[in-house]
Every structure is written in C-alpha cells, then in structure tokens.
Write a protein that holds these residues in place. Structure first.
Motif, PDB file in Angstrom:
ATOM      1  N   ALA A 194       0.832  -1.205   0.000  1.00 47.20           N
ATOM      2  CA  ALA A 194       0.000   0.000   0.000  1.00 47.20           C
ATOM      3  C   ALA A 194       0.866   1.253   0.000  1.00 47.20           C
ATOM      4  CB  ALA A 194      -0.938   0.003   1.207  1.00 47.20           C
ATOM      5  N   ALA A 195       1.956   1.223   0.762  1.00 43.14           N
ATOM      6  CA  ALA A 195       2.878   2.358   0.767  1.00 43.14           C
ATOM      7  C   ALA A 195       3.517   2.535  -0.601  1.00 43.14           C
ATOM      8  CB  ALA A 195       3.948   2.173   1.838  1.00 43.14           C
ATOM      9  N   GLY A 196       3.826   1.423  -1.249  1.00 37.63           N
ATOM     10  CA  GLY A 196       4.381   1.511  -2.592  1.00 37.63           C
ATOM     11  C   GLY A 196       3.407   2.140  -3.563  1.00 37.63           C
ATOM     12  N   ALA A 197       2.134   1.737  -3.485  1.00 44.08           N
ATOM     13  CA  ALA A 197       1.127   2.264  -4.408  1.00 44.08           C
ATOM     14  C   ALA A 197       0.806   3.725  -4.124  1.00 44.08           C
ATOM     15  CB  ALA A 197      -0.141   1.414  -4.313  1.00 44.08           C
ATOM     16  N   ARG A 198       0.686   4.099  -2.856  1.00 42.16           N
ATOM     17  CA  ARG A 198       0.278   5.464  -2.509  1.00 42.16           C
ATOM     18  C   ARG A 198       1.394   6.480  -2.684  1.00 42.16           C
ATOM     19  NH1 ARG A 198      -3.172   4.863   3.134  1.00 42.16           N
ATOM     20  NH2 ARG A 198      -4.394   3.022   2.514  1.00 42.16           N
ATOM     21  N   PHE A 199       2.594   6.081  -2.328  1.00 41.39           N
ATOM     22  CA  PHE A 199       3.672   7.064  -2.247  1.00 41.39           C
ATOM     23  C   PHE A 199       4.806   6.819  -3.233  1.00 41.39           C
ATOM     24  CE2 PHE A 199       2.002   6.691   2.208  1.00 41.39           C
ATOM     25  CZ  PHE A 199       1.280   7.877   2.184  1.00 41.39           C
ATOM     26  N   GLY A 200       4.731   5.773  -4.016  1.00 41.29           N
ATOM     27  CA  GLY A 200       5.791   5.504  -4.980  1.00 41.29           C
ATOM     28  C   GLY A 200       7.069   4.993  -4.356  1.00 41.29           C
ATOM     29  N   ILE A 201       6.979   4.406  -3.164  1.00 41.30           N
ATOM     30  CA  ILE A 201       8.160   3.871  -2.491  1.00 41.30           C
ATOM     31  C   ILE A 201       8.514   2.519  -3.101  1.00 41.30           C
ATOM     32  CG2 ILE A 201       9.108   3.114  -0.269  1.00 41.30           C
ATOM     33  CD1 ILE A 201       7.028   4.943   1.069  1.00 41.30           C
ATOM     34  N   PRO A 202       9.787   2.266  -3.424  1.00 42.57           N
ATOM     35  CA  PRO A 202      10.164   0.942  -3.937  1.00 42.57           C
ATOM     36  C   PRO A 202       9.838  -0.153  -2.923  1.00 42.57           C
ATOM     37  CG  PRO A 202      11.932   2.532  -4.258  1.00 42.57           C
ATOM     38  CD  PRO A 202      10.923   3.190  -3.367  1.00 42.57           C
ATOM     39  N   THR A 203       9.299  -1.274  -3.388  1.00 43.58           N
ATOM     40  CA  THR A 203       8.956  -2.375  -2.501  1.00 43.58           C
ATOM     41  C   THR A 203       9.921  -3.541  -2.681  1.00 43.58           C
ATOM     42  OG1 THR A 203       7.386  -3.292  -4.105  1.00 43.58           O
ATOM     43  CG2 THR A 203       6.514  -1.744  -2.473  1.00 43.58           C
ATOM     44  N   ALA A 204      10.027  -4.354  -1.636  1.00 44.78           N
ATOM     45  CA  ALA A 204      10.939  -5.498  -1.657  1.00 44.78           C
ATOM     46  C   ALA A 204      10.351  -6.614  -0.827  1.00 44.78           C
ATOM     47  CB  ALA A 204      12.313  -5.097  -1.117  1.00 44.78           C
ATOM     48  N   GLY A 205      10.751  -7.845  -1.137  1.00 48.30           N
ATOM     49  CA  GLY A 205      10.308  -9.006  -0.376  1.00 48.30           C
ATOM     50  C   GLY A 205      10.245 -10.232  -1.263  1.00 48.30           C
ATOM     51  N   THR A 206      10.545 -11.376  -0.694  1.00 47.41           N
ATOM     52  CA  THR A 206      10.548 -12.611  -1.501  1.00 47.41           C
ATOM     53  C   THR A 206       9.734 -13.719  -0.839  1.00 47.41           C
ATOM     54  OG1 THR A 206      12.688 -13.141  -0.504  1.00 47.41           O
ATOM     55  CG2 THR A 206      12.716 -12.154  -2.697  1.00 47.41           C
ATOM     56  N   ALA A 207      10.220 -14.276   0.267  1.00 47.87           N
ATOM     57  CA  ALA A 207       9.542 -15.423   0.878  1.00 47.87           C
ATOM     58  C   ALA A 207       9.841 -15.488   2.367  1.00 47.87           C
ATOM     59  CB  ALA A 207       9.983 -16.727   0.202  1.00 47.87           C
ATOM     60  N   ALA A 208       8.910 -16.100   3.095  1.00 43.10           N
ATOM     61  CA  ALA A 208       9.055 -16.297   4.537  1.00 43.10           C
ATOM     62  C   ALA A 208       9.382 -17.763   4.827  1.00 43.10           C
ATOM     63  CB  ALA A 208       7.766 -15.892   5.242  1.00 43.10           C
ATOM     64  N   HIS A 209       9.540 -18.071   6.116  1.00 47.89           N
ATOM     65  CA  HIS A 209       9.833 -19.451   6.501  1.00 47.89           C
ATOM     66  C   HIS A 209       8.713 -20.395   6.075  1.00 47.89           C
ATOM     67  CE1 HIS A 209      12.471 -17.227   9.402  1.00 47.89           C
ATOM     68  NE2 HIS A 209      13.309 -18.168   9.013  1.00 47.89           N
ATOM     69  N   ALA A 210       7.489 -19.863   5.998  1.00 48.89           N
ATOM     70  CA  ALA A 210       6.367 -20.714   5.595  1.00 48.89           C
ATOM     71  C   ALA A 210       6.585 -21.302   4.203  1.00 48.89           C
ATOM     72  CB  ALA A 210       5.074 -19.910   5.625  1.00 48.89           C
ATOM     73  N   TRP A 211       7.277 -20.562   3.339  1.00 44.71           N
ATOM     74  CA  TRP A 211       7.523 -21.065   1.987  1.00 44.71           C
ATOM     75  C   TRP A 211       8.412 -22.313   2.026  1.00 44.71           C
ATOM     76  CZ3 TRP A 211       5.849 -21.124  -2.715  1.00 44.71           C
ATOM     77  CH2 TRP A 211       6.687 -21.524  -3.764  1.00 44.71           C
ATOM     78  N   VAL A 212       9.428 -22.266   2.871  1.00 47.92           N
ATOM     79  CA  VAL A 212      10.317 -23.422   2.984  1.00 47.92           C
ATOM     80  C   VAL A 212       9.567 -24.604   3.612  1.00 47.92           C
ATOM     81  CG1 VAL A 212      12.482 -24.271   3.963  1.00 47.92           C
ATOM     82  CG2 VAL A 212      12.319 -21.904   3.159  1.00 47.92           C
ATOM     83  N   LEU A 213       8.792 -24.324   4.659  1.00 47.17           N
ATOM     84  CA  LEU A 213       8.076 -25.379   5.355  1.00 47.17           C
ATOM     85  C   LEU A 213       6.984 -26.012   4.496  1.00 47.17           C
ATOM     86  CD1 LEU A 213       7.747 -23.600   8.812  1.00 47.17           C
ATOM     87  CD2 LEU A 213       9.255 -25.524   8.253  1.00 47.17           C
TER      88      LEU A 213
END
Length: 444
Positions: A194-213
């Motif tokens: 939401a911050a990325g969409a509203r303010f044009g802030i670059p976003t980042a993120g890939t996966a959490a531990h749940a992905w491995v599990l």
C-alpha cells in the motif's frame, strides 16, 4: 471520484477525516459559537517541549499527509448524524459548512527539529483552528517518531541499505504511514505494498519461513523460488540449519545467487560464517541480508560485519522505544495578544514565533533561534529561516520541494551532515544543537 494530493496519495470523496478528532474539540467550538468567541483571531503552534529520552534530534515528517488530510476535513451527512446529540443544532449547522480558511506555516518535511521548534503554526479563527488539533497531533506525533527512529538506524547502517518491514507489528494504516516516514528518513525499500502504491516507495520481499516449510525439503523450496523469481532472488536460509541452507541455496541458484537472508541467531557471527562459506562456494557476489529484531543499537553493533543490508520491522514501526514524538498543539496568541500556559510542568511560551538556524562557515549547525514572528534576528551568511508557507486562506500553497518525499530525503541527508558529530551518537546526551528563545524586544 479521485484526485492527487500533497504527499503523493489518492483521495476519495467518500473518505473524510473530520471525525478523526476528539470530542472536546467540537464541544469547545459549540461553546465558543454560543458565547461569541469562535471568531477571535488565534494562533496555535505545534511543537515538542522536549525530545524523547535519549534522542539528540527529531525529524519532521507528516506534513504532506496533514495537507492531504486537511483537504478532506469535511463533515458529511453521516458525520453530522453521528454528532447529533454531541453538539447542538447551531454547531451542526456550522460544521455542515466547515472549510478551513486560515493559514498554516511549518518546517519542511525532512527538516530537523529540537525542543521548542515551532514545527507547525496554524492561524485562523478559534473555531477554524482548534478543530485541527487532534488531526495534526496524531499525524505529526506518529510520523515524526518513526522518522526520527529510522534516521538513527540509517546513520547506524553507515550507507548499507535498509528495508522497512514492520507492517505486521502495528495498525494496518499506521503501517503505511510508518513506511512513508522510514523512506523519508533514508530507508531504501518497504515490504508494504500500500505504501508503494500510494507514495511511490520501492517495494521489496521474496519469501518467509512458511515457503520453505510448505515444501518437502529445503532444496525443492529454493529451486521453486529461483524458478519463479530468478537467480537474483533472496533465499531465506535459517529455517533449519544455516550452513546446509547456504549450500542448498547456492546449489539451487548457482554462484550468481542474489542474496541470502538470516533472520535469527547471533547475527554477527552468522554473517561472518556465511560470508566465508559463500566465498568458498564461489558465490562471492551473493549479498547477506540480516533481519530479526534489529534496532539502531543492533545495527551499529554489526557495522564491522560482512553485512550488505538490513531488514527492520518492529523497532522502526514503533519508533524504537519512542512511539510518539511528544508534540503538543497550544494556543499562543489571541487577537494579537500573547497567551501562555503557566503550569510549571507544562509551560508554554506565548506569542506567534518563527525560527532561524545558525551555521558555521563550514556548514555545521550551531544554534536554533526561536524568536517572535515579527522580530526576526539578523541572518548570517550561512543562516536560514526554517518555517515556510503551507496553506493560505484555506488553500494549499506548499511548494513541492517542501512536502515531496524525494525532496524530504535529500533535505534530511543535508541536515544530518550539518549536525555536530557528537549529536549523531546513539548515546544519551543533550540535543545536538541548543535552542535559544528570544523574547519580544530583545536584541536581534
């Protein structure tokens, strides 16, 4: 119906801000309308009496959000229905037509503030200005607290990128505002979409531990992530055994793996071991990202370690121990006459004020001078006046460079360079520069 507003957000006609206030603001308006004082010309100032414990400076944040909220500060039919019985019919009629028609001046976003700095000055009728108190304080107390904490983390990181990832540790809307303030303070990205969409802030993120599990084993989880996101992705290697995780990560992505993330344990020791292992495997360009309950002190302690970037969550989203900036909104002038609160514990200084920051020829800040608005001190060749016009006769007139996020990031970088080196320490101490308060008629 939508439209853009200061701070880079989208507004909707259905989303007003008038009820984001305390009841006593409106009961004061009702009483002032009844006794004839509602139209008295008043000046309110927003400032901090002191900095949070252990802080040496504050960062101004939230100006763009306030101006955007001010444009939507309207009492619609549903709002008025909710207020029926809270205030009388005459006040409801007044609120139905309410539009702020006064003036606002303030420090630009990204500027530093110190105890007593007139961060925001609101001028208008008593009724016009008093209803903005809660809105202004809620925005500035939150955003300044987050930006001030985030700026300390940026300093501690010494040029290494920081990812804001505190959305799950605060209210969902506070998370968006926190991401904005952290980015203003120098964080490079946010996990909050939401911050990325509203303010044009670059976003980042890939996966959490749940992905491995989710997968039967770590190699298949990593292989699947690389297949979906490419070898430049970041693989989380501490779900099971970190050494095995690093080996599995390089096996899945090759020596061109973008980054690994470590989220637990003795982060400094683990970063050293990870760097050695990655280099031995030929993944010399693979970056190391650390996360997991980091704050400015933990980041500073990792400065000598082979860390490429940090992910910060809880501490930045909650102000790292100071979730509010301690701002107050006080009436300081009525019909041109200074007024002040005399309580020894909560004293305020009467009269409208402005401020000048003084600098050495080298560019180092040495003093903040808070003075009567109409008695400006003489400016030295490097000094500058701090407040700028934001609203005139109810209309936003703020220049983009005073409320835009990128301009605020640049301003803060410049301001922090000007802070005496001891003022950037994380240790306790006095404000980075002293504040001098001039009284009316004093020598300028």
């Amino acid at each position: 119906m939508t439209g853009s507003a200061p701070g880079g957000t989208e507004t909707t006609s259905e989303s007003g801000t008038a009820l984001l206030t305390d009841r006593y603001e409106l009961t004061m308006v009702a009483a002032a309308l009844a006794d004839g004082t509602a139209d008295r010309r008043c000046v309110f100032e927003l400032f901090a009496r002191r900095l949070p414990d252990g802080r040496r400076y504050g960062v101004v944040a939230g100006t763009g959000r306030l101006l955007q909220a001010l444009e939507r500060f309207r009492f619609g039919a549903a709002d008025l229905a909710a207020l029926d019985g809270v205030v009388d019919a005459a006040t409801l009629d007044w609120l139905r037509d309410y539009r702020f028609t006064g003036d606002v001046d303030g420090y630009p976003e990204g500027e530093l503030y110190f105890p007593g700095s007139p961060v925001l000055t609101v001028t208008g009728s008593f009724a016009d200005a008093v209803v903005l108190e809660t809105l202004a304080l809620s925005i500035f107390n939150h955003d300044c607290a987050i930006a001030s904490a985030a700026a300390r983390m940026v300093t501690a990181a010494a040029g290494r990128p920081l990812i804001e990832m505190g959305s799950r540790r605060t209210h969902e809307e506070a998370a968006v505002a926190a991401a904005r303030s952290a980015y203003l303070a120098g964080f490079t990205t946010t996990s909050n979409l939401a911050a990325g969409a509203r303010f044009g802030i670059p976003t980042a993120g890939t996966a959490a531990h749940a992905w491995v599990l989710l997968h039967d084993d770590e190699p298949s989880a990593f292989a699947s992530q690389v297949a979906a996101l490419g070898t430049g992705t970041t693989l989380l290697v501490d779900t099971y055994d970190i050494r095995a995780g690093i080996a599995n990560a390089v096996a899945a992505a090759g020596t061109g793996l973008g980054a690994i993330r470590i989220d637990s344990g003795d982060l400094g020791e683990l970063a050293r071991q990870a760097r050695d292992q990655l280099d031995a495997l030929g993944a010399t360009g693979t970056r190391i990202v650390l996360s997991g309950d980091l704050d400015e002190y933990a980041i500073a302690s990792l400065r000598a370690e082979p860390v490429d970037s940090y992910g910060v969550g809880t501490s930045v989203a909650t102000g790292s121990g100071a979730p509010t900036a301690g701002m107050v909104y006080k009436l300081v002038e009525v019909d041109g006459r200074p007024v002040s609160k005399r309580s020894s514990a909560k004293e305020s200084r009467g009269g409208r004020k402005s401020a000048v920051r003084r600098f050495k020829p080298t560019g180092t800040a040495v003093e903040e001078v808070v003075h009567p608005h109409d008695e400006a001190p003489r400016l030295g060749p490097h000094d500058r006046t701090l407040p700028v016009p934001l609203v005139r006769a109810g209309s936003v007139v703020a220049a983009p460079e005073h409320t835009g996020l990128e301009a605020a990031r640049d301003r803060l970088r410049t301001a922090l360079v000007a802070v005496p080196w001891e003022g950037l320490k994380l240790s306790r101490g006095e404000p980075a520069i002293p504040t001098t308060f001039r009284t009316p008629g004093s020598e300028s």
